[in-house]
Motif scaffolding. Sequence first.
Motif, PDB file in Angstrom:
ATOM      1  N   SER A  51       0.814  -1.216   0.000  1.00 54.38           N
ATOM      2  CA  SER A  51       0.000   0.000   0.000  1.00 54.38           C
ATOM      3  C   SER A  51       0.846   1.265   0.000  1.00 54.38           C
ATOM      4  N   THR A  52       2.175   1.122   0.063  1.00 55.32           N
ATOM      5  CA  THR A  52       3.083   2.269   0.067  1.00 55.32           C
ATOM      6  C   THR A  52       3.323   2.752  -1.360  1.00 55.32           C
ATOM      7  N   LEU A  53       3.165   4.034  -1.617  1.00 51.23           N
ATOM      8  CA  LEU A  53       3.376   4.579  -2.958  1.00 51.23           C
ATOM      9  C   LEU A  53       4.848   4.477  -3.352  1.00 51.23           C
ATOM     10  N   ASN A  54       5.099   4.121  -4.594  1.00 54.24           N
ATOM     11  CA  ASN A  54       6.454   4.008  -5.112  1.00 54.24           C
ATOM     12  C   ASN A  54       6.392   4.247  -6.610  1.00 54.24           C
ATOM     13  N   ASN A  55       7.286   5.107  -7.138  1.00 57.62           N
ATOM     14  CA  ASN A  55       7.160   5.445  -8.558  1.00 57.62           C
ATOM     15  C   ASN A  55       7.727   4.382  -9.501  1.00 57.62           C
ATOM     16  N   GLN A  56       8.130   3.218  -8.945  1.00 59.01           N
ATOM     17  CA  GLN A  56       8.513   2.101  -9.801  1.00 59.01           C
ATOM     18  C   GLN A  56       7.349   1.148 -10.085  1.00 59.01           C
ATOM     19  N   ILE A  57       6.162   1.451  -9.538  1.00 63.72           N
ATOM     20  CA  ILE A  57       5.003   0.598  -9.777  1.00 63.72           C
ATOM     21  C   ILE A  57       3.757   1.472  -9.896  1.00 63.72           C
ATOM     22  N   GLY A  58       2.851   1.062 -10.772  1.00 65.32           N
ATOM     23  CA  GLY A  58       1.617   1.827 -10.931  1.00 65.32           C
ATOM     24  C   GLY A  58       0.630   1.071 -11.794  1.00 65.32           C
ATOM     25  N   SER A  59      -0.526   1.668 -11.982  1.00 69.31           N
ATOM     26  CA  SER A  59      -1.519   1.091 -12.883  1.00 69.31           C
ATOM     27  C   SER A  59      -1.399   1.751 -14.254  1.00 69.31           C
ATOM     28  N   PHE A  60      -1.897   1.073 -15.280  1.00 67.18           N
ATOM     29  CA  PHE A  60      -1.873   1.660 -16.617  1.00 67.18           C
ATOM     30  C   PHE A  60      -3.175   1.373 -17.344  1.00 67.18           C
ATOM     31  N   ASP A  61      -3.512   2.256 -18.267  1.00 66.50           N
ATOM     32  CA  ASP A  61      -4.628   2.091 -19.192  1.00 66.50           C
ATOM     33  C   ASP A  61      -4.015   1.990 -20.585  1.00 66.50           C
ATOM     34  N   GLY A  62      -4.126   0.816 -21.192  1.00 63.65           N
ATOM     35  CA  GLY A  62      -3.476   0.600 -22.477  1.00 63.65           C
ATOM     36  C   GLY A  62      -4.405   0.660 -23.674  1.00 63.65           C
ATOM     37  N   THR A  63      -5.628   1.143 -23.483  1.00 66.38           N
ATOM     38  CA  THR A  63      -6.612   1.084 -24.570  1.00 66.38           C
ATOM     39  C   THR A  63      -6.252   1.960 -25.760  1.00 66.38           C
ATOM     40  N   ASN A  64      -5.488   3.035 -25.545  1.00 69.22           N
ATOM     41  CA  ASN A  64      -5.149   3.942 -26.645  1.00 69.22           C
ATOM     42  C   ASN A  64      -3.683   3.881 -27.036  1.00 69.22           C
ATOM     43  N   CYS A  65      -3.021   2.756 -26.711  1.00 71.49           N
ATOM     44  CA  CYS A  65      -1.622   2.602 -27.110  1.00 71.49           C
ATOM     45  C   CYS A  65      -1.399   1.209 -27.664  1.00 71.49           C
ATOM     46  N   ASN A  66      -0.171   0.916 -28.057  1.00 72.79           N
ATOM     47  CA  ASN A  66       0.123  -0.326 -28.782  1.00 72.79           C
ATOM     48  C   ASN A  66       0.733  -1.415 -27.909  1.00 72.79           C
ATOM     49  N   ILE A  67       0.589  -1.332 -26.591  1.00 74.88           N
ATOM     50  CA  ILE A  67       1.212  -2.323 -25.720  1.00 74.88           C
ATOM     51  C   ILE A  67       0.508  -3.675 -25.781  1.00 74.88           C
ATOM     52  N   GLY A  68      -0.752  -3.703 -26.246  1.00 73.43           N
ATOM     53  CA  GLY A  68      -1.435  -4.977 -26.447  1.00 73.43           C
ATOM     54  C   GLY A  68      -2.269  -5.448 -25.274  1.00 73.43           C
ATOM     55  N   LEU A  69      -2.270  -4.701 -24.172  1.00 75.87           N
ATOM     56  CA  LEU A  69      -3.059  -5.040 -22.993  1.00 75.87           C
ATOM     57  C   LEU A  69      -4.003  -3.886 -22.678  1.00 75.87           C
ATOM     58  N   PRO A  70      -5.241  -4.164 -22.262  1.00 73.11           N
ATOM     59  CA  PRO A  70      -6.194  -3.082 -22.012  1.00 73.11           C
ATOM     60  C   PRO A  70      -5.915  -2.278 -20.756  1.00 73.11           C
ATOM     61  N   ALA A  71      -5.393  -2.930 -19.713  1.00 74.04           N
ATOM     62  CA  ALA A  71      -5.142  -2.257 -18.434  1.00 74.04           C
ATOM     63  C   ALA A  71      -4.376  -3.209 -17.535  1.00 74.04           C
ATOM     64  N   GLY A  72      -3.821  -2.668 -16.454  1.00 73.11           N
ATOM     65  CA  GLY A  72      -3.124  -3.532 -15.507  1.00 73.11           C
ATOM     66  C   GLY A  72      -2.143  -2.792 -14.645  1.00 73.11           C
ATOM     67  N   ILE A  73      -1.097  -3.522 -14.222  1.00 76.34           N
ATOM     68  CA  ILE A  73      -0.047  -2.996 -13.360  1.00 76.34           C
ATOM     69  C   ILE A  73       1.260  -3.000 -14.137  1.00 76.34           C
ATOM     70  N   ILE A  74       2.060  -1.954 -13.960  1.00 69.10           N
ATOM     71  CA  ILE A  74       3.380  -1.867 -14.579  1.00 69.10           C
ATOM     72  C   ILE A  74       4.441  -1.769 -13.496  1.00 69.10           C
ATOM     73  N   LEU A  75       5.523  -2.543 -13.645  1.00 69.67           N
ATOM     74  CA  LEU A  75       6.705  -2.459 -12.799  1.00 69.67           C
ATOM     75  C   LEU A  75       7.862  -2.010 -13.664  1.00 69.67           C
ATOM     76  N   GLY A  76       8.637  -1.017 -13.206  1.00 69.98           N
ATOM     77  CA  GLY A  76       9.719  -0.496 -14.018  1.00 69.98           C
ATOM     78  C   GLY A  76      11.025  -0.359 -13.276  1.00 69.98           C
ATOM     79  N   THR A  77      12.126  -0.359 -14.026  1.00 71.41           N
ATOM     80  CA  THR A  77      13.442  -0.144 -13.429  1.00 71.41           C
ATOM     81  C   THR A  77      13.699   1.336 -13.158  1.00 71.41           C
ATOM     82  N   GLY A  78      12.821   2.183 -13.663  1.00 68.97           N
ATOM     83  CA  GLY A  78      12.823   3.606 -13.358  1.00 68.97           C
ATOM     84  C   GLY A  78      11.399   4.023 -13.048  1.00 68.97           C
TER      85      GLY A  78
END
Length: 235
Positions: free
Chosen positions: A16-43
């Motif tokens: 439940s702790t906020l961290n800018n290496q994780i978040g939710s995404f809406d992929g409906t208007n981009c080419n990632i191929g997934l409609p929505a979900g969670i993203i984990l990043g190295t930055g």
Amino acid sequence: GGLTATNITFNGVSGSTLNNQIGSFDGTNCNIGLPAGIILGTGNVHDAEGPNNSGSSTVGGGNYGASDPDLVMLTGNGQSINDKAVLEFDFIPTGDSLKFNFVFGSDEYLEFVNSINDVFGFFLSGPDITGGPYSNGAINIALIPNTTSAISINNVNSTVNSAYYINNGTGYNAPYNSSNTYVQYDGFTVVMTARHAVTCGLTYHIKIAIGDAADTAYDSAVFLQAGSFTSTEIG
């Protein structure tokens, strides 16, 4: 669906702790191929937002620092790991299998193929899972389809297992660098599915992890599809 999750943490602290290496995404208007979900990043995960107007995008890289022994093992050559992003939790399935959909993307493509091998893994441990080389006897279920090989920069790209790779430009060429339809990463996989057999009613642990190999630059990310982490229900 078909499971309950507990003890959720990200990089060792409460989920439940906020961290800018994780978040939710809406992929409906981009080419990632997934409609929505969670993203984990190295930055910073905002780095994923298009257009792809940089061949070396790094947002916050170097500020996180931490390594992970399982990701070091996945590099295959002992490269150091930095900027780990690790989501983990326990879960109890109500069915006999586990599956979820994902996409791996990186700005390391294609410049650093067979050089700097950014990696990620889905490390599953628990009852009847034996012989795994990772922490707690875990196995990695983020695999190239119909193989036992992990997915990484080196083994999914434009020349190796190319059927699973999507070119997203270099960061400098149109239309990728002029339209928000295209995410920032220079390349990413097609939508893939991680899966494994489990036993109904028993407790398992999963660790979803990604990291920068050798340096802290050129961000990578893994996208997890919302609602796809499921266990087949009995009935």
